[in-house]
Design a protein around this motif. Structure first.
Motif, PDB file in Angstrom:
ATOM      1  N   GLY A  11      36.107  10.730 -98.724  1.00 39.91           N
ATOM      2  CA  GLY A  11      36.660  11.850 -98.819  1.00 39.91           C
ATOM      3  C   GLY A  11      38.157  12.266 -98.161  1.00 39.91           C
ATOM      4  N   SER A  12      38.511  11.457 -97.266  1.00 37.20           N
ATOM      5  CA  SER A  12      39.870  11.396 -96.682  1.00 37.20           C
ATOM      6  C   SER A  12      40.129  10.347 -96.013  1.00 37.20           C
ATOM      7  CB  SER A  12      39.605  12.478 -95.452  1.00 37.20           C
ATOM      8  OG  SER A  12      40.714  12.536 -94.536  1.00 37.20           O
ATOM      9  N   ASP A  13      41.367   9.995 -95.343  1.00 36.93           N
ATOM     10  CA  ASP A  13      41.700   8.393 -94.771  1.00 36.93           C
ATOM     11  C   ASP A  13      40.914   8.413 -93.324  1.00 36.93           C
ATOM     12  OD1 ASP A  13      43.237  10.713 -93.822  1.00 36.93           O
ATOM     13  OD2 ASP A  13      45.120   9.439 -93.674  1.00 36.93           O
ATOM     14  N   SER A  14      40.535   9.760 -92.915  1.00 40.87           N
ATOM     15  CA  SER A  14      39.955   9.609 -91.473  1.00 40.87           C
ATOM     16  C   SER A  14      38.452   9.113 -91.594  1.00 40.87           C
ATOM     17  CB  SER A  14      40.010  11.235 -91.127  1.00 40.87           C
ATOM     18  OG  SER A  14      39.036  12.093 -91.930  1.00 40.87           O
ATOM     19  N   ASP A  15      38.077   8.960 -92.798  1.00 41.24           N
ATOM     20  CA  ASP A  15      36.847   8.213 -93.233  1.00 41.24           C
ATOM     21  C   ASP A  15      36.791   6.665 -93.204  1.00 41.24           C
ATOM     22  OD1 ASP A  15      35.349  10.841 -93.438  1.00 41.24           O
ATOM     23  OD2 ASP A  15      35.976  10.603 -95.551  1.00 41.24           O
ATOM     24  N   ALA A  64      29.841   5.983-101.780  1.00 40.90           N
ATOM     25  CA  ALA A  64      30.681   7.310-101.332  1.00 40.90           C
ATOM     26  C   ALA A  64      30.652   7.836 -99.885  1.00 40.90           C
ATOM     27  CB  ALA A  64      30.450   8.354-102.304  1.00 40.90           C
ATOM     28  N   GLY A  65      31.457   7.885 -99.206  1.00 46.01           N
ATOM     29  CA  GLY A  65      31.349   8.294 -97.906  1.00 46.01           C
ATOM     30  C   GLY A  65      32.265   9.524 -97.594  1.00 46.01           C
ATOM     31  N   ALA A  66      31.741  10.306 -97.035  1.00 45.00           N
ATOM     32  CA  ALA A  66      32.498  11.689 -96.494  1.00 45.00           C
ATOM     33  C   ALA A  66      31.774  12.249 -95.365  1.00 45.00           C
ATOM     34  CB  ALA A  66      32.116  12.402 -97.800  1.00 45.00           C
ATOM     35  N   ASP A  90      30.317  11.137 -89.617  1.00 46.27           N
ATOM     36  CA  ASP A  90      30.217  11.849 -88.161  1.00 46.27           C
ATOM     37  C   ASP A  90      31.790  12.595 -88.118  1.00 46.27           C
ATOM     38  OD1 ASP A  90      31.024  13.283 -85.802  1.00 46.27           O
ATOM     39  OD2 ASP A  90      30.001  11.487 -84.503  1.00 46.27           O
ATOM     40  N   ALA A  91      31.773  13.644 -88.800  1.00 48.10           N
ATOM     41  CA  ALA A  91      33.358  14.186 -88.684  1.00 48.10           C
ATOM     42  C   ALA A  91      33.644  15.544 -88.077  1.00 48.10           C
ATOM     43  CB  ALA A  91      34.057  14.232 -90.102  1.00 48.10           C
ATOM     44  N   THR A  92      32.548  16.056 -87.694  1.00 43.92           N
ATOM     45  CA  THR A  92      32.609  17.288 -87.237  1.00 43.92           C
ATOM     46  C   THR A  92      31.814  17.748 -85.876  1.00 43.92           C
ATOM     47  OG1 THR A  92      30.660  18.466 -88.202  1.00 43.92           O
ATOM     48  CG2 THR A  92      32.517  18.306 -89.387  1.00 43.92           C
TER      49      THR A  92
HETATM   50  C1  RP5 Z   1      35.511  15.465 -95.356  1.00 45.94           C
HETATM   51  O1  RP5 Z   1      35.966  16.112 -94.422  1.00 45.94           O
HETATM   52  C2  RP5 Z   1      36.036  14.053 -95.299  1.00 45.94           C
HETATM   53  O2  RP5 Z   1      35.301  13.072 -96.070  1.00 45.94           O
HETATM   54  C3  RP5 Z   1      35.994  13.694 -93.793  1.00 45.94           C
HETATM   55  O3  RP5 Z   1      34.953  13.256 -93.303  1.00 45.94           O
HETATM   56  C4  RP5 Z   1      36.128  15.232 -93.302  1.00 45.94           C
HETATM   57  C5  RP5 Z   1      37.423  15.695 -92.597  1.00 45.94           C
HETATM   58  O4  RP5 Z   1      38.577  15.322 -93.356  1.00 45.94           O
HETATM   59  P1  RP5 Z   1      40.213  15.439 -92.979  1.00 45.94           P
HETATM   60  O5  RP5 Z   1      40.308  16.892 -92.529  1.00 45.94           O
HETATM   61  O6  RP5 Z   1      40.046  14.434 -91.805  1.00 45.94           O
HETATM   62  O7  RP5 Z   1      40.872  14.943 -94.107  1.00 45.94           O
HETATM   63  O8  RP5 Z   1      35.805  15.867 -96.711  1.00 45.94           O
END
Ligand code: RP5
Length: 168
Positions: A11-15, A64-66, A90-92
């Motif tokens: 979903g993002s380069d942060s993944d 698919a990873g997000a 784990d992104a939040t």
């Molecule tokens: C999701 O939101 C992405 O897969 C990622 O893990 C998370 C944060 O995204 P960024 O704000 O770092 O781009 O959609």
């Protein structure tokens, strides 16, 4: 054009620091993969376009990873009949539980095989993709047998070292 067997979406380069483990295992087994940053929420039209075109390139499995409200794997699955392997990240502040539930709780009729949160999940998704491809590829199946033997040998070695240490 080089055939791509596995498509890895995130979903993002942060993944990427998590999803790189899926690339690592596919490379180890000599499976061709392509990676794309595509978001179910930020680029929904591009996700659909990529998924519907992927079989023409040879793609047999999607990973698919997000993170967060992780709908990417589910949206990919909505556009294909190929297997979709989902990796929650784990992104939040909810530490991946949000992504796990969003990825795993698919409605009946649209399956996503969901893996562990984080790097172990990304690695296992890559390995599972190899297992799927190995069903119709004897060379790949033989590599998987050797992989399991090597893994067991490593554990055996670690246990041997532990026994030596305890005997001192
Ligand atoms: C999701 O939101 C992405 O897969 C990622 O893990 C998370 C944060 O995204 P960024 O704000 O770092 O781009 O959609």
């Amino acid at each position: 054009m080089k055939q791509i067997q596995v498509a890895i979406l995130m979903g993002s380069d942060s993944d990427l620091s998590v999803m790189e483990d899926a690339f690592t295992v596919l490379k180890q087994f000599g499976v061709s993969a392509e990676g794309k940053i595509l978001s179910a929420h930020r680029t929904p039209d591009l996700v659909k376009k990529f998924v519907t075109n992927a079989p023409k390139k040879g793609v047999k499995v999607f990973i698919a990873g997000a993170g967060a409200a992780a709908h990417l794997a589910g949206v990919v699955a909505s556009h294909t009949t190929l297997p979709v392997l989902g990796v929650p990240i784990d992104a939040t502040a909810l530490k991946g539980l949000d992504a796990l539930l969003a990825t795993v709780q698919m409605p009946s009729g649209v399956p996503v095989a969901t893996f562990a949160v984080g790097k172990a999940g990304a690695y296992n998704a890559g390995l599972f993709a190899v297992e799927i491809l190995a069903i119709s590829n004897k060379a790949l199946a033989a590599k998987l047998v050797q992989y399991k033997k090597d893994m067991a040998a490593k554990v055996g070695m670690k246990n041997k070292n532990l026994q030596k240490m305890l005997a001192k």
